[in-house]
Design a protein around this motif. Sequence first.
Motif, PDB file in Angstrom:
ATOM      1  N   GLY A  57       0.820  -1.207   0.000  1.00 11.47           N
ATOM      2  CA  GLY A  57       0.000   0.000   0.000  1.00 11.47           C
ATOM      3  C   GLY A  57       0.851   1.252   0.000  1.00 11.47           C
ATOM      4  N   PHE A  58       1.879   1.308   0.850  1.00  9.86           N
ATOM      5  CA  PHE A  58       2.785   2.458   0.875  1.00  9.86           C
ATOM      6  C   PHE A  58       3.493   2.617  -0.463  1.00  9.86           C
ATOM      7  CE2 PHE A  58       2.975   1.685   5.653  1.00  9.86           C
ATOM      8  CZ  PHE A  58       2.180   2.788   5.952  1.00  9.86           C
ATOM      9  N   ASN A  59       3.879   1.477  -1.045  1.00 11.39           N
ATOM     10  CA  ASN A  59       4.525   1.490  -2.357  1.00 11.39           C
ATOM     11  C   ASN A  59       3.632   2.153  -3.402  1.00 11.39           C
ATOM     12  OD1 ASN A  59       4.453  -0.330  -5.084  1.00 11.39           O
ATOM     13  ND2 ASN A  59       6.561   0.095  -4.489  1.00 11.39           N
ATOM     14  N   GLU A  60       2.342   1.828  -3.406  1.00 14.05           N
ATOM     15  CA  GLU A  60       1.434   2.394  -4.403  1.00 14.05           C
ATOM     16  C   GLU A  60       1.116   3.859  -4.122  1.00 14.05           C
ATOM     17  OE1 GLU A  60      -1.911   0.119  -5.666  1.00 14.05           O
ATOM     18  OE2 GLU A  60      -0.846  -1.787  -5.510  1.00 14.05           O
ATOM     19  N   LEU A 118       9.289  -3.751   6.086  1.00 12.92           N
ATOM     20  CA  LEU A 118       8.320  -2.774   5.552  1.00 12.92           C
ATOM     21  C   LEU A 118       9.005  -1.471   5.178  1.00 12.92           C
ATOM     22  CD1 LEU A 118       4.803  -2.069   7.074  1.00 12.92           C
ATOM     23  CD2 LEU A 118       6.235  -0.219   6.215  1.00 12.92           C
ATOM     24  N   LEU A 119       9.840  -0.955   6.070  1.00 11.38           N
ATOM     25  CA  LEU A 119      10.512   0.322   5.824  1.00 11.38           C
ATOM     26  C   LEU A 119      11.494   0.227   4.661  1.00 11.38           C
ATOM     27  CD1 LEU A 119      11.210   1.474   9.505  1.00 11.38           C
ATOM     28  CD2 LEU A 119       9.427   2.306   7.955  1.00 11.38           C
ATOM     29  N   LEU A 120      12.239  -0.865   4.591  1.00 13.34           N
ATOM     30  CA  LEU A 120      13.229  -1.021   3.529  1.00 13.34           C
ATOM     31  C   LEU A 120      12.551  -1.142   2.171  1.00 13.34           C
ATOM     32  CD1 LEU A 120      16.304  -1.255   3.162  1.00 13.34           C
ATOM     33  CD2 LEU A 120      16.061  -3.731   3.299  1.00 13.34           C
ATOM     34  N   TYR A 121      11.450  -1.886   2.118  1.00 10.29           N
ATOM     35  CA  TYR A 121      10.735  -2.068   0.852  1.00 10.29           C
ATOM     36  C   TYR A 121      10.083  -0.765   0.386  1.00 10.29           C
ATOM     37  CZ  TYR A 121       7.328  -3.764  -2.562  1.00 10.29           C
ATOM     38  OH  TYR A 121       6.591  -3.945  -3.706  1.00 10.29           O
ATOM     39  N   ALA A 122       9.362  -0.111   1.291  1.00  7.78           N
ATOM     40  CA  ALA A 122       8.571   1.063   0.905  1.00  7.78           C
ATOM     41  C   ALA A 122       9.419   2.312   0.711  1.00  7.78           C
ATOM     42  CB  ALA A 122       7.481   1.321   1.942  1.00  7.78           C
ATOM     43  N   PHE A 123      10.436   2.483   1.543  1.00  4.65           N
ATOM     44  CA  PHE A 123      11.124   3.770   1.558  1.00  4.65           C
ATOM     45  C   PHE A 123      12.580   3.725   1.092  1.00  4.65           C
ATOM     46  CE2 PHE A 123       7.785   3.862   4.841  1.00  4.65           C
ATOM     47  CZ  PHE A 123       6.965   4.821   4.256  1.00  4.65           C
ATOM     48  N   ALA A 124      13.075   2.547   0.736  1.00  8.65           N
ATOM     49  CA  ALA A 124      14.416   2.446   0.136  1.00  8.65           C
ATOM     50  C   ALA A 124      14.310   1.849  -1.267  1.00  8.65           C
ATOM     51  CB  ALA A 124      15.340   1.600   1.007  1.00  8.65           C
ATOM     52  N   THR A 126      11.592   1.275  -3.132  1.00  4.65           N
ATOM     53  CA  THR A 126      10.644   1.971  -4.004  1.00  4.65           C
ATOM     54  C   THR A 126      11.267   3.185  -4.698  1.00  4.65           C
ATOM     55  OG1 THR A 126       8.707   1.169  -2.807  1.00  4.65           O
ATOM     56  CG2 THR A 126       8.428   3.175  -4.094  1.00  4.65           C
ATOM     57  N   PRO A 127      11.890   4.128  -3.971  1.00  2.00           N
ATOM     58  CA  PRO A 127      12.493   5.271  -4.681  1.00  2.00           C
ATOM     59  C   PRO A 127      13.722   4.911  -5.513  1.00  2.00           C
ATOM     60  CG  PRO A 127      12.948   5.403  -2.322  1.00  2.00           C
ATOM     61  CD  PRO A 127      11.951   4.309  -2.507  1.00  2.00           C
ATOM     62  N   LEU A 128      14.422   3.838  -5.121  1.00  2.00           N
ATOM     63  CA  LEU A 128      15.627   3.441  -5.854  1.00  2.00           C
ATOM     64  C   LEU A 128      15.316   2.902  -7.247  1.00  2.00           C
ATOM     65  CD1 LEU A 128      18.042   1.670  -3.334  1.00  2.00           C
ATOM     66  CD2 LEU A 128      18.577   3.612  -4.818  1.00  2.00           C
ATOM     67  N   LYS A 129      14.092   2.442  -7.469  1.00  7.33           N
ATOM     68  CA  LYS A 129      13.726   1.837  -8.749  1.00  7.33           C
ATOM     69  C   LYS A 129      13.938   2.786  -9.926  1.00  7.33           C
ATOM     70  CE  LYS A 129       9.705  -0.336  -8.638  1.00  7.33           C
ATOM     71  NZ  LYS A 129       8.290  -0.571  -8.219  1.00  7.33           N
ATOM     72  N   ARG A 130      13.877   4.083  -9.683  1.00  3.64           N
ATOM     73  CA  ARG A 130      14.056   5.060 -10.754  1.00  3.64           C
ATOM     74  C   ARG A 130      15.496   5.555 -10.838  1.00  3.64           C
ATOM     75  NH1 ARG A 130      10.548   9.921 -11.103  1.00  3.64           N
ATOM     76  NH2 ARG A 130      10.602   9.535 -13.341  1.00  3.64           N
ATOM     77  N   LYS A 131      16.330   5.155  -9.895  1.00  2.00           N
ATOM     78  CA  LYS A 131      17.684   5.692  -9.840  1.00  2.00           C
ATOM     79  C   LYS A 131      18.753   4.719 -10.320  1.00  2.00           C
ATOM     80  CE  LYS A 131      16.567   8.795  -5.996  1.00  2.00           C
ATOM     81  NZ  LYS A 131      16.623  10.011  -6.839  1.00  2.00           N
ATOM     82  N   ALA A 135      18.519  -1.302  -7.151  1.00  6.21           N
ATOM     83  CA  ALA A 135      17.235  -1.441  -6.449  1.00  6.21           C
ATOM     84  C   ALA A 135      16.829  -2.901  -6.313  1.00  6.21           C
ATOM     85  CB  ALA A 135      16.150  -0.658  -7.201  1.00  6.21           C
ATOM     86  N   VAL A 136      17.162  -3.720  -7.299  1.00  5.98           N
ATOM     87  CA  VAL A 136      16.790  -5.143  -7.239  1.00  5.98           C
ATOM     88  C   VAL A 136      17.505  -5.821  -6.069  1.00  5.98           C
ATOM     89  CG1 VAL A 136      16.878  -7.356  -8.452  1.00  5.98           C
ATOM     90  CG2 VAL A 136      16.275  -5.268  -9.692  1.00  5.98           C
ATOM     91  N   PHE A 137      18.772  -5.472  -5.859  1.00  8.90           N
ATOM     92  CA  PHE A 137      19.519  -6.036  -4.730  1.00  8.90           C
ATOM     93  C   PHE A 137      18.923  -5.568  -3.409  1.00  8.90           C
ATOM     94  CE2 PHE A 137      22.806  -5.689  -1.476  1.00  8.90           C
ATOM     95  CZ  PHE A 137      23.312  -6.979  -1.458  1.00  8.90           C
ATOM     96  N   VAL A 138      18.632  -4.282  -3.310  1.00  8.50           N
ATOM     97  CA  VAL A 138      18.042  -3.738  -2.080  1.00  8.50           C
ATOM     98  C   VAL A 138      16.679  -4.374  -1.823  1.00  8.50           C
ATOM     99  CG1 VAL A 138      17.161  -1.650  -0.950  1.00  8.50           C
ATOM    100  CG2 VAL A 138      19.289  -1.558  -2.274  1.00  8.50           C
ATOM    101  N   GLY A 139      15.872  -4.502  -2.871  1.00  9.41           N
ATOM    102  CA  GLY A 139      14.549  -5.093  -2.726  1.00  9.41           C
ATOM    103  C   GLY A 139      14.582  -6.568  -2.376  1.00  9.41           C
ATOM    104  N   ALA A 140      15.674  -7.238  -2.748  1.00  8.96           N
ATOM    105  CA  ALA A 140      15.780  -8.670  -2.453  1.00  8.96           C
ATOM    106  C   ALA A 140      15.933  -8.933  -0.955  1.00  8.96           C
ATOM    107  CB  ALA A 140      16.969  -9.268  -3.202  1.00  8.96           C
ATOM    108  N   ILE A 141      16.379  -7.924  -0.209  1.00 10.24           N
ATOM    109  CA  ILE A 141      16.549  -8.110   1.246  1.00 10.24           C
ATOM    110  C   ILE A 141      15.193  -8.210   1.944  1.00 10.24           C
ATOM    111  CG2 ILE A 141      17.538  -7.154   3.362  1.00 10.24           C
ATOM    112  CD1 ILE A 141      19.706  -5.854   1.594  1.00 10.24           C
ATOM    113  N   PRO A 142      14.320  -7.198   1.820  1.00  9.58           N
ATOM    114  CA  PRO A 142      12.987  -7.371   2.431  1.00  9.58           C
ATOM    115  C   PRO A 142      12.207  -8.504   1.786  1.00  9.58           C
ATOM    116  CG  PRO A 142      13.017  -5.408   1.041  1.00  9.58           C
ATOM    117  CD  PRO A 142      14.448  -5.870   1.204  1.00  9.58           C
TER     118      PRO A 142
END
Length: 286
Positions: A57-60, A118-124, A126-131, A135-142
């Motif tokens: 939900g936070f992601n969207e 939750l915090l890593l997925y939504a607030f790290a 999510t914004p990294l996907k455009r940078k 981001a895939v490595f960071v997202g793989a942790i949560p």
Amino acid sequence: MKAGDFSKLIKLRLTFLVTFSASISFLIGSKVNGVIDWKNWGMLIIGGFLVTSAANGFNEIIEKDLDKLMKRTSDRPIPAGRMTTGQALVLSLFMGIFGTYLLGSLNPTAGFLSVFSLLLYAFAYTPLKRKSPIAVFVGAIPGALPPLIGYVAAHPKIDEIALVLFAIQFVWQFPHFWAIAWVLDDDYKLAGFRLLPSGNRDTVSAVFAFASTIIMLPVSLLPTYYGYGGIYVGVVSLILSLVFLYQGFMLMRNRDIKSAKSLMYGSFLYLPVVQLMFLFDFIGKV
């Protein structure tokens, strides 16, 4: 609010897969203790479902303007105007708080890991996907924390079994998400997402995807190597990993959407089957 809109807000299929992996790991942790507390198992499922739903939900909410740009996400409730940002925020906060409370009541470590995820997925992530593709490595942790959370909710110790469960889901995410990113690259670029290793459908990205399937093979055999699983999980994991490896090779050779879809669909089957076999084999050995 319609049920379909709520389903899209929480990404129901993804949330189900995440909750499933946590529930399997809880049962494995319970067998280490020698007894399964089915009430706690139910609390884990509800709590895990709510926390994962909140993260989505936070992601969207964060990506509401970007979702309007992509075909596959333009019909989500917020960009489509069927749900306000405020409504989604209230729902996500409620789910996140109540879900964390349930998991924390099972075990403080499980509660802490759920908040961190939750915090890593939504607030790290999510914004990294455009940078950056990092981001895939960071997202793989949560993304790999649910089995760890499920395990420690039943057995409050991060031991070798917990780390093996984490490792399998962590490595699995790379071929899984790179295959999805390959299939949806045109749509992702409309929103400026950079998820393929090179940023494009090319040889470099295909080689990374193939390499991740190579790494997946020995990682999938860790339960058998350390003696937590027996011949059954070892054989099934080996067969599935070789199929996965072949699918990754075909993507590297062909570099086309058809091959990426094959790898993507293979990943959907791979993880739950390996986790279930680990559970059944582990129960048989304990």
